[in-house]
Design a protein around this motif. Structure first.
Motif, PDB file in Angstrom:
ATOM      1  N   ALA A 182     -55.298 -31.198 -32.309  1.00 42.45           N
ATOM      2  CA  ALA A 182     -56.322 -31.661 -33.257  1.00 42.45           C
ATOM      3  C   ALA A 182     -55.738 -32.557 -34.344  1.00 42.45           C
ATOM      4  O   ALA A 182     -56.303 -33.610 -34.650  1.00 42.45           O
ATOM      5  CB  ALA A 182     -57.033 -30.465 -33.880  1.00 42.45           C
ATOM      6  N   GLU A 183     -54.608 -32.168 -34.909  1.00 35.99           N
ATOM      7  CA  GLU A 183     -54.046 -32.939 -36.023  1.00 35.99           C
ATOM      8  C   GLU A 183     -53.608 -34.327 -35.583  1.00 35.99           C
ATOM      9  O   GLU A 183     -53.954 -35.327 -36.212  1.00 35.99           O
ATOM     10  CB  GLU A 183     -52.863 -32.192 -36.640  1.00 35.99           C
ATOM     11  N   ILE A 184     -52.853 -34.424 -34.476  1.00 36.88           N
ATOM     12  CA  ILE A 184     -52.358 -35.724 -34.010  1.00 36.88           C
ATOM     13  C   ILE A 184     -53.500 -36.657 -33.592  1.00 36.88           C
ATOM     14  O   ILE A 184     -53.396 -37.863 -33.689  1.00 36.88           O
ATOM     15  CB  ILE A 184     -51.324 -35.561 -32.874  1.00 36.88           C
ATOM     16  N   ASN A 185     -54.629 -36.069 -33.155  1.00 33.22           N
ATOM     17  CA  ASN A 185     -55.761 -36.869 -32.701  1.00 33.22           C
ATOM     18  C   ASN A 185     -56.825 -37.087 -33.774  1.00 33.22           C
ATOM     19  O   ASN A 185     -57.767 -37.841 -33.564  1.00 33.22           O
ATOM     20  CB  ASN A 185     -56.384 -36.230 -31.461  1.00 33.22           C
ATOM     21  N   GLY A 186     -56.700 -36.418 -34.888  1.00 30.84           N
ATOM     22  CA  GLY A 186     -57.668 -36.599 -35.964  1.00 30.84           C
ATOM     23  C   GLY A 186     -59.016 -35.955 -35.699  1.00 30.84           C
ATOM     24  O   GLY A 186     -60.041 -36.405 -36.207  1.00 30.84           O
ATOM     25  N   TRP A 187     -59.025 -34.885 -34.909  1.00 31.88           N
ATOM     26  CA  TRP A 187     -60.284 -34.193 -34.624  1.00 31.88           C
ATOM     27  C   TRP A 187     -60.702 -33.360 -35.828  1.00 31.88           C
ATOM     28  O   TRP A 187     -59.867 -32.775 -36.517  1.00 31.88           O
ATOM     29  CB  TRP A 187     -60.144 -33.294 -33.404  1.00 31.88           C
ATOM     30  N   ASN A 188     -61.990 -33.274 -36.060  1.00 30.87           N
ATOM     31  CA  ASN A 188     -62.526 -32.520 -37.185  1.00 30.87           C
ATOM     32  C   ASN A 188     -63.274 -31.292 -36.701  1.00 30.87           C
ATOM     33  O   ASN A 188     -63.901 -31.318 -35.639  1.00 30.87           O
ATOM     34  CB  ASN A 188     -63.473 -33.391 -38.002  1.00 30.87           C
ATOM     35  N   VAL A 189     -63.235 -30.258 -37.505  1.00 31.76           N
ATOM     36  CA  VAL A 189     -63.968 -29.026 -37.219  1.00 31.76           C
ATOM     37  C   VAL A 189     -65.446 -29.261 -37.489  1.00 31.76           C
ATOM     38  O   VAL A 189     -65.805 -29.818 -38.516  1.00 31.76           O
ATOM     39  CB  VAL A 189     -63.454 -27.860 -38.103  1.00 31.76           C
ATOM     40  N   TYR A 190     -66.306 -28.877 -36.540  1.00 35.14           N
ATOM     41  CA  TYR A 190     -67.739 -28.953 -36.812  1.00 35.14           C
ATOM     42  C   TYR A 190     -68.334 -27.575 -37.033  1.00 35.14           C
ATOM     43  O   TYR A 190     -69.436 -27.448 -37.556  1.00 35.14           O
ATOM     44  CB  TYR A 190     -68.495 -29.720 -35.724  1.00 35.14           C
ATOM     45  N   LYS A 191     -67.587 -26.538 -36.676  1.00 33.47           N
ATOM     46  CA  LYS A 191     -68.109 -25.188 -36.819  1.00 33.47           C
ATOM     47  C   LYS A 191     -66.935 -24.217 -36.839  1.00 33.47           C
ATOM     48  O   LYS A 191     -65.997 -24.355 -36.058  1.00 33.47           O
ATOM     49  CB  LYS A 191     -69.019 -24.896 -35.625  1.00 33.47           C
ATOM     50  N   GLU A 192     -66.982 -23.238 -37.733  1.00 34.34           N
ATOM     51  CA  GLU A 192     -65.945 -22.216 -37.797  1.00 34.34           C
ATOM     52  C   GLU A 192     -66.604 -20.857 -37.995  1.00 34.34           C
ATOM     53  O   GLU A 192     -67.473 -20.705 -38.853  1.00 34.34           O
ATOM     54  CB  GLU A 192     -64.982 -22.496 -38.946  1.00 34.34           C
ATOM     55  N   CYS A 193     -66.180 -19.881 -37.209  1.00 37.76           N
ATOM     56  CA  CYS A 193     -66.720 -18.530 -37.319  1.00 37.76           C
ATOM     57  C   CYS A 193     -66.246 -17.907 -38.633  1.00 37.76           C
ATOM     58  O   CYS A 193     -65.046 -17.876 -38.917  1.00 37.76           O
ATOM     59  CB  CYS A 193     -66.268 -17.686 -36.127  1.00 37.76           C
ATOM     60  N   GLY A 194     -67.186 -17.423 -39.425  1.00 35.76           N
ATOM     61  CA  GLY A 194     -66.846 -16.796 -40.694  1.00 35.76           C
ATOM     62  C   GLY A 194     -66.098 -15.490 -40.538  1.00 35.76           C
ATOM     63  O   GLY A 194     -65.380 -15.051 -41.426  1.00 35.76           O
ATOM     64  N   TYR A 195     -66.229 -14.862 -39.374  1.00 42.11           N
ATOM     65  CA  TYR A 195     -65.593 -13.565 -39.134  1.00 42.11           C
ATOM     66  C   TYR A 195     -64.188 -13.720 -38.544  1.00 42.11           C
ATOM     67  O   TYR A 195     -63.214 -13.249 -39.102  1.00 42.11           O
ATOM     68  CB  TYR A 195     -66.481 -12.726 -38.214  1.00 42.11           C
ATOM     69  N   CYS A 196     -64.084 -14.402 -37.389  1.00 42.53           N
ATOM     70  CA  CYS A 196     -62.782 -14.493 -36.699  1.00 42.53           C
ATOM     71  C   CYS A 196     -62.049 -15.808 -36.961  1.00 42.53           C
ATOM     72  O   CYS A 196     -60.912 -15.982 -36.537  1.00 42.53           O
ATOM     73  CB  CYS A 196     -62.956 -14.295 -35.199  1.00 42.53           C
ATOM     74  N   LYS A 197     -62.718 -16.760 -37.618  1.00 49.05           N
ATOM     75  CA  LYS A 197     -62.146 -18.072 -37.971  1.00 49.05           C
ATOM     76  C   LYS A 197     -61.910 -18.985 -36.766  1.00 49.05           C
ATOM     77  O   LYS A 197     -61.226 -20.001 -36.877  1.00 49.05           O
ATOM     78  CB  LYS A 197     -60.831 -17.932 -38.768  1.00 49.05           C
ATOM     79  N   GLU A 198     -62.471 -18.641 -35.592  1.00 48.16           N
ATOM     80  CA  GLU A 198     -62.353 -19.527 -34.437  1.00 48.16           C
ATOM     81  C   GLU A 198     -63.091 -20.829 -34.743  1.00 48.16           C
ATOM     82  O   GLU A 198     -64.178 -20.817 -35.318  1.00 48.16           O
ATOM     83  CB  GLU A 198     -62.942 -18.875 -33.182  1.00 48.16           C
ATOM     84  N   LYS A 199     -62.478 -21.949 -34.342  1.00 50.19           N
ATOM     85  CA  LYS A 199     -63.024 -23.266 -34.655  1.00 50.19           C
ATOM     86  C   LYS A 199     -63.559 -23.955 -33.415  1.00 50.19           C
ATOM     87  O   LYS A 199     -63.046 -23.767 -32.315  1.00 50.19           O
ATOM     88  CB  LYS A 199     -61.940 -24.141 -35.289  1.00 50.19           C
ATOM     89  N   ARG A 200     -64.565 -24.790 -33.636  1.00 55.57           N
ATOM     90  CA  ARG A 200     -65.087 -25.713 -32.632  1.00 55.57           C
ATOM     91  C   ARG A 200     -64.843 -27.109 -33.207  1.00 55.57           C
ATOM     92  O   ARG A 200     -65.055 -27.347 -34.383  1.00 55.57           O
ATOM     93  CB  ARG A 200     -66.584 -25.509 -32.392  1.00 55.57           C
ATOM     94  N   TRP A 201     -64.417 -28.024 -32.357  1.00 54.63           N
ATOM     95  CA  TRP A 201     -63.985 -29.346 -32.803  1.00 54.63           C
ATOM     96  C   TRP A 201     -64.951 -30.436 -32.345  1.00 54.63           C
ATOM     97  O   TRP A 201     -65.581 -30.326 -31.316  1.00 54.63           O
ATOM     98  CB  TRP A 201     -62.592 -29.629 -32.254  1.00 54.63           C
ATOM     99  N   HIS A 202     -64.990 -31.542 -33.126  1.00 53.88           N
ATOM    100  CA  HIS A 202     -65.774 -32.717 -32.732  1.00 53.88           C
ATOM    101  C   HIS A 202     -65.111 -33.444 -31.566  1.00 53.88           C
ATOM    102  O   HIS A 202     -65.783 -33.997 -30.721  1.00 53.88           O
ATOM    103  CB  HIS A 202     -65.941 -33.687 -33.903  1.00 53.88           C
ATOM    104  N   GLY A 203     -63.807 -33.505 -31.523  1.00 57.35           N
ATOM    105  CA  GLY A 203     -63.096 -34.134 -30.419  1.00 57.35           C
ATOM    106  C   GLY A 203     -63.076 -35.648 -30.473  1.00 57.35           C
ATOM    107  O   GLY A 203     -63.134 -36.250 -31.537  1.00 57.35           O
ATOM    108  N   ILE A 204     -63.033 -36.280 -29.290  1.00 58.87           N
ATOM    109  CA  ILE A 204     -62.798 -37.721 -29.202  1.00 58.87           C
ATOM    110  C   ILE A 204     -64.004 -38.562 -29.576  1.00 58.87           C
ATOM    111  O   ILE A 204     -63.863 -39.748 -29.813  1.00 58.87           O
ATOM    112  CB  ILE A 204     -62.303 -38.134 -27.798  1.00 58.87           C
ATOM    113  N   TYR A 205     -65.175 -37.986 -29.630  1.00 65.16           N
ATOM    114  CA  TYR A 205     -66.362 -38.770 -29.949  1.00 65.16           C
ATOM    115  C   TYR A 205     -66.331 -39.173 -31.420  1.00 65.16           C
ATOM    116  O   TYR A 205     -66.128 -38.360 -32.300  1.00 65.16           O
ATOM    117  CB  TYR A 205     -67.627 -37.988 -29.602  1.00 65.16           C
TER     118      TYR A 205
END
Length: 132
Positions: A53-76
């Motif tokens: 994620a860091e090297i590609n500049g992907w941003n988080v679009y959603k993060e679980c408030g409980y477990c902190k698992e992230k979903r990323w925007h990705g290449i779009y």
């Protein structure tokens, strides 16, 4: 039955992958509706890549408030191609998947080797869409 980021292959393609000894490949049986006969295989990478994620500049679009698992925007919406560090070239298998998840159905990006790409082409894989 399948969903985003899951690839179903024929028994014939599975045999070719095994014959060619593709690396980092995990194949799970797909059964008929009665759950008796194997009709195909689900293909994925056995191990995930280190974070990209860091090297590609992907941003988080959603993060679980409980477990902190992230979903990323990705290449779009990113103005550059997909990056992986050049020093990973010896560590990559024939199929690789990101550790980052990009949808609520756990879809990931896959990176395949030229060898796997050529096998898929030779077996006339349907809906094959790969980018260098």
């Amino acid at each position: 039955m399948s969903y985003d980021g899951r690839y179903i292959i024929s028994k014939e393609l599975k045999e070719v992958f095994e014959k060619e000894q593709l690396t980092n490949l995990k194949l799970l049986p797909v059964y008929d509706i009665k759950g008796i006969e194997i009709v195909a295989y689900q293909m994925e990478a056995a191990n995930t890549l280190p974070p990209l994620a860091e090297i590609n500049g992907w941003n988080v679009y959603k993060e679980c408030g409980y477990c902190k698992e992230k979903r990323w925007h990705g290449i779009y919406g990113i103005a550059h191609p997909f990056y992986i560090p050049i020093d990973w070239d010896k560590e990559l298998g024939d199929i690789n998947m990101t550790s980052e998840v990009f949808s609520d159905s756990d879809s990931r990006y896959y990176i395949i080797s030229k060898k796997m790409y050529e096998i898929l082409l030779s077996m006339q894989a349907k809906k094959l869409a790969c980018e260098p």
